[in-house]
Motif scaffolding. Sequence first.
Motif, PDB file in Angstrom:
ATOM      1  N   ARG A  67       0.856  -1.200   0.000  1.00  0.00           N
ATOM      2  CA  ARG A  67       0.000   0.000   0.000  1.00  0.00           C
ATOM      3  C   ARG A  67       0.883   1.239   0.000  1.00  0.00           C
ATOM      4  O   ARG A  67       1.922   1.250   0.646  1.00  0.00           O
ATOM      5  N   SER A  68       0.426   2.258  -0.678  1.00  0.00           N
ATOM      6  CA  SER A  68       1.160   3.521  -0.698  1.00  0.00           C
ATOM      7  C   SER A  68       0.183   4.672  -0.864  1.00  0.00           C
ATOM      8  O   SER A  68      -0.702   4.629  -1.722  1.00  0.00           O
ATOM      9  N   ASP A  69       0.352   5.687  -0.033  1.00  0.00           N
ATOM     10  CA  ASP A  69      -0.433   6.907  -0.191  1.00  0.00           C
ATOM     11  C   ASP A  69       0.185   7.743  -1.301  1.00  0.00           C
ATOM     12  O   ASP A  69       1.396   7.682  -1.541  1.00  0.00           O
ATOM     13  N   PHE A  70      -0.636   8.535  -1.974  1.00  0.00           N
ATOM     14  CA  PHE A  70      -0.126   9.408  -3.036  1.00  0.00           C
ATOM     15  C   PHE A  70      -0.869  10.729  -3.040  1.00  0.00           C
ATOM     16  O   PHE A  70      -1.991  10.832  -2.569  1.00  0.00           O
ATOM     17  N   ASP A  71      -0.209  11.718  -3.563  1.00  0.00           N
ATOM     18  CA  ASP A  71      -0.773  13.045  -3.848  1.00  0.00           C
ATOM     19  C   ASP A  71       0.193  13.685  -4.837  1.00  0.00           C
ATOM     20  O   ASP A  71       1.018  14.515  -4.486  1.00  0.00           O
ATOM     21  N   PHE A  72       0.126  13.214  -6.089  1.00  0.00           N
ATOM     22  CA  PHE A  72       1.067  13.660  -7.107  1.00  0.00           C
ATOM     23  C   PHE A  72       0.774  15.097  -7.544  1.00  0.00           C
ATOM     24  O   PHE A  72      -0.388  15.446  -7.748  1.00  0.00           O
ATOM     25  N   PRO A  73       1.816  15.914  -7.759  1.00  0.00           N
ATOM     26  CA  PRO A  73       1.605  17.264  -8.278  1.00  0.00           C
ATOM     27  C   PRO A  73       1.498  17.288  -9.799  1.00  0.00           C
ATOM     28  O   PRO A  73       1.673  18.315 -10.428  1.00  0.00           O
ATOM     29  N   TYR A  74       1.229  16.144 -10.409  1.00  0.00           N
ATOM     30  CA  TYR A  74       1.131  15.993 -11.860  1.00  0.00           C
ATOM     31  C   TYR A  74       0.096  14.916 -12.152  1.00  0.00           C
ATOM     32  O   TYR A  74      -0.237  14.102 -11.291  1.00  0.00           O
TER      33      TYR A  74
ATOM     34  N   VAL B  26      -6.854   0.694 -17.430  1.00  0.00           N
ATOM     35  CA  VAL B  26      -6.128   1.939 -17.199  1.00  0.00           C
ATOM     36  C   VAL B  26      -6.836   2.751 -16.128  1.00  0.00           C
ATOM     37  O   VAL B  26      -8.062   2.860 -16.132  1.00  0.00           O
ATOM     38  N   ILE B  27      -6.044   3.341 -15.230  1.00  0.00           N
ATOM     39  CA  ILE B  27      -6.581   4.262 -14.223  1.00  0.00           C
ATOM     40  C   ILE B  27      -5.917   5.617 -14.428  1.00  0.00           C
ATOM     41  O   ILE B  27      -4.690   5.711 -14.534  1.00  0.00           O
ATOM     42  N   TYR B  28      -6.719   6.658 -14.488  1.00  0.00           N
ATOM     43  CA  TYR B  28      -6.224   8.035 -14.597  1.00  0.00           C
ATOM     44  C   TYR B  28      -6.266   8.679 -13.215  1.00  0.00           C
ATOM     45  O   TYR B  28      -7.297   8.651 -12.541  1.00  0.00           O
ATOM     46  N   LEU B  29      -5.146   9.265 -12.791  1.00  0.00           N
ATOM     47  CA  LEU B  29      -5.042   9.952 -11.504  1.00  0.00           C
ATOM     48  C   LEU B  29      -4.732  11.427 -11.767  1.00  0.00           C
ATOM     49  O   LEU B  29      -3.603  11.765 -12.140  1.00  0.00           O
ATOM     50  N   PRO B  30      -5.708  12.311 -11.600  1.00  0.00           N
ATOM     51  CA  PRO B  30      -5.444  13.726 -11.844  1.00  0.00           C
ATOM     52  C   PRO B  30      -4.515  14.327 -10.786  1.00  0.00           C
ATOM     53  O   PRO B  30      -4.466  13.840  -9.645  1.00  0.00           O
ATOM     54  N   ALA B  31      -3.793  15.341 -11.168  1.00  0.00           N
ATOM     55  CA  ALA B  31      -2.879  16.032 -10.252  1.00  0.00           C
ATOM     56  C   ALA B  31      -3.614  16.453  -8.985  1.00  0.00           C
ATOM     57  O   ALA B  31      -4.771  16.862  -9.028  1.00  0.00           O
TER      58      ALA B  31
END
Length: 135
Positions: free
Chosen positions: A57-64, A91-96
């Motif tokens: 598991r990993s948390d994320f909050d990408f600036p891109y 496919v999964i899209y992760l918005p900035a």
Amino acid sequence: MPRQQFDPTLIQLFTAETARDWMEWSGFALADVVNEDETPAAKLGAVGFVKAPKGARSDFDFPYDEVVIVTKGRCRVRSMSGVVTAGPGEVIYLPAHLAGTFEAADDLELVYVASSPYGEANRAIKAQLLAAARQ
């Protein structure tokens, strides 16, 4: 119009087996194969591979913006907008700036594509991860 010659230095093939500079992040192994620092002509931030064991598991909050393409196993993404589970070929899209958690529901392999300014946002963390992997 004259036919162009094939230039093998422009088209490249990458596999997870030939990827170098693997880094570890919260139980996920990842390796960029193209990124805007090492390939300045690239019109995207990065492309790479991820491998993770079931349960990572990993948390994320990408600036891109980032897109992940599952090639093996299943992954689950949880965010304030809900839960999405994807398997091979999906496919999964992760918005900035969308904060969430990424989970390996099975042993997982995927390809990621990150938009610019990936390198700008990640130069320092990548250097830290590479240094830690070499120790």
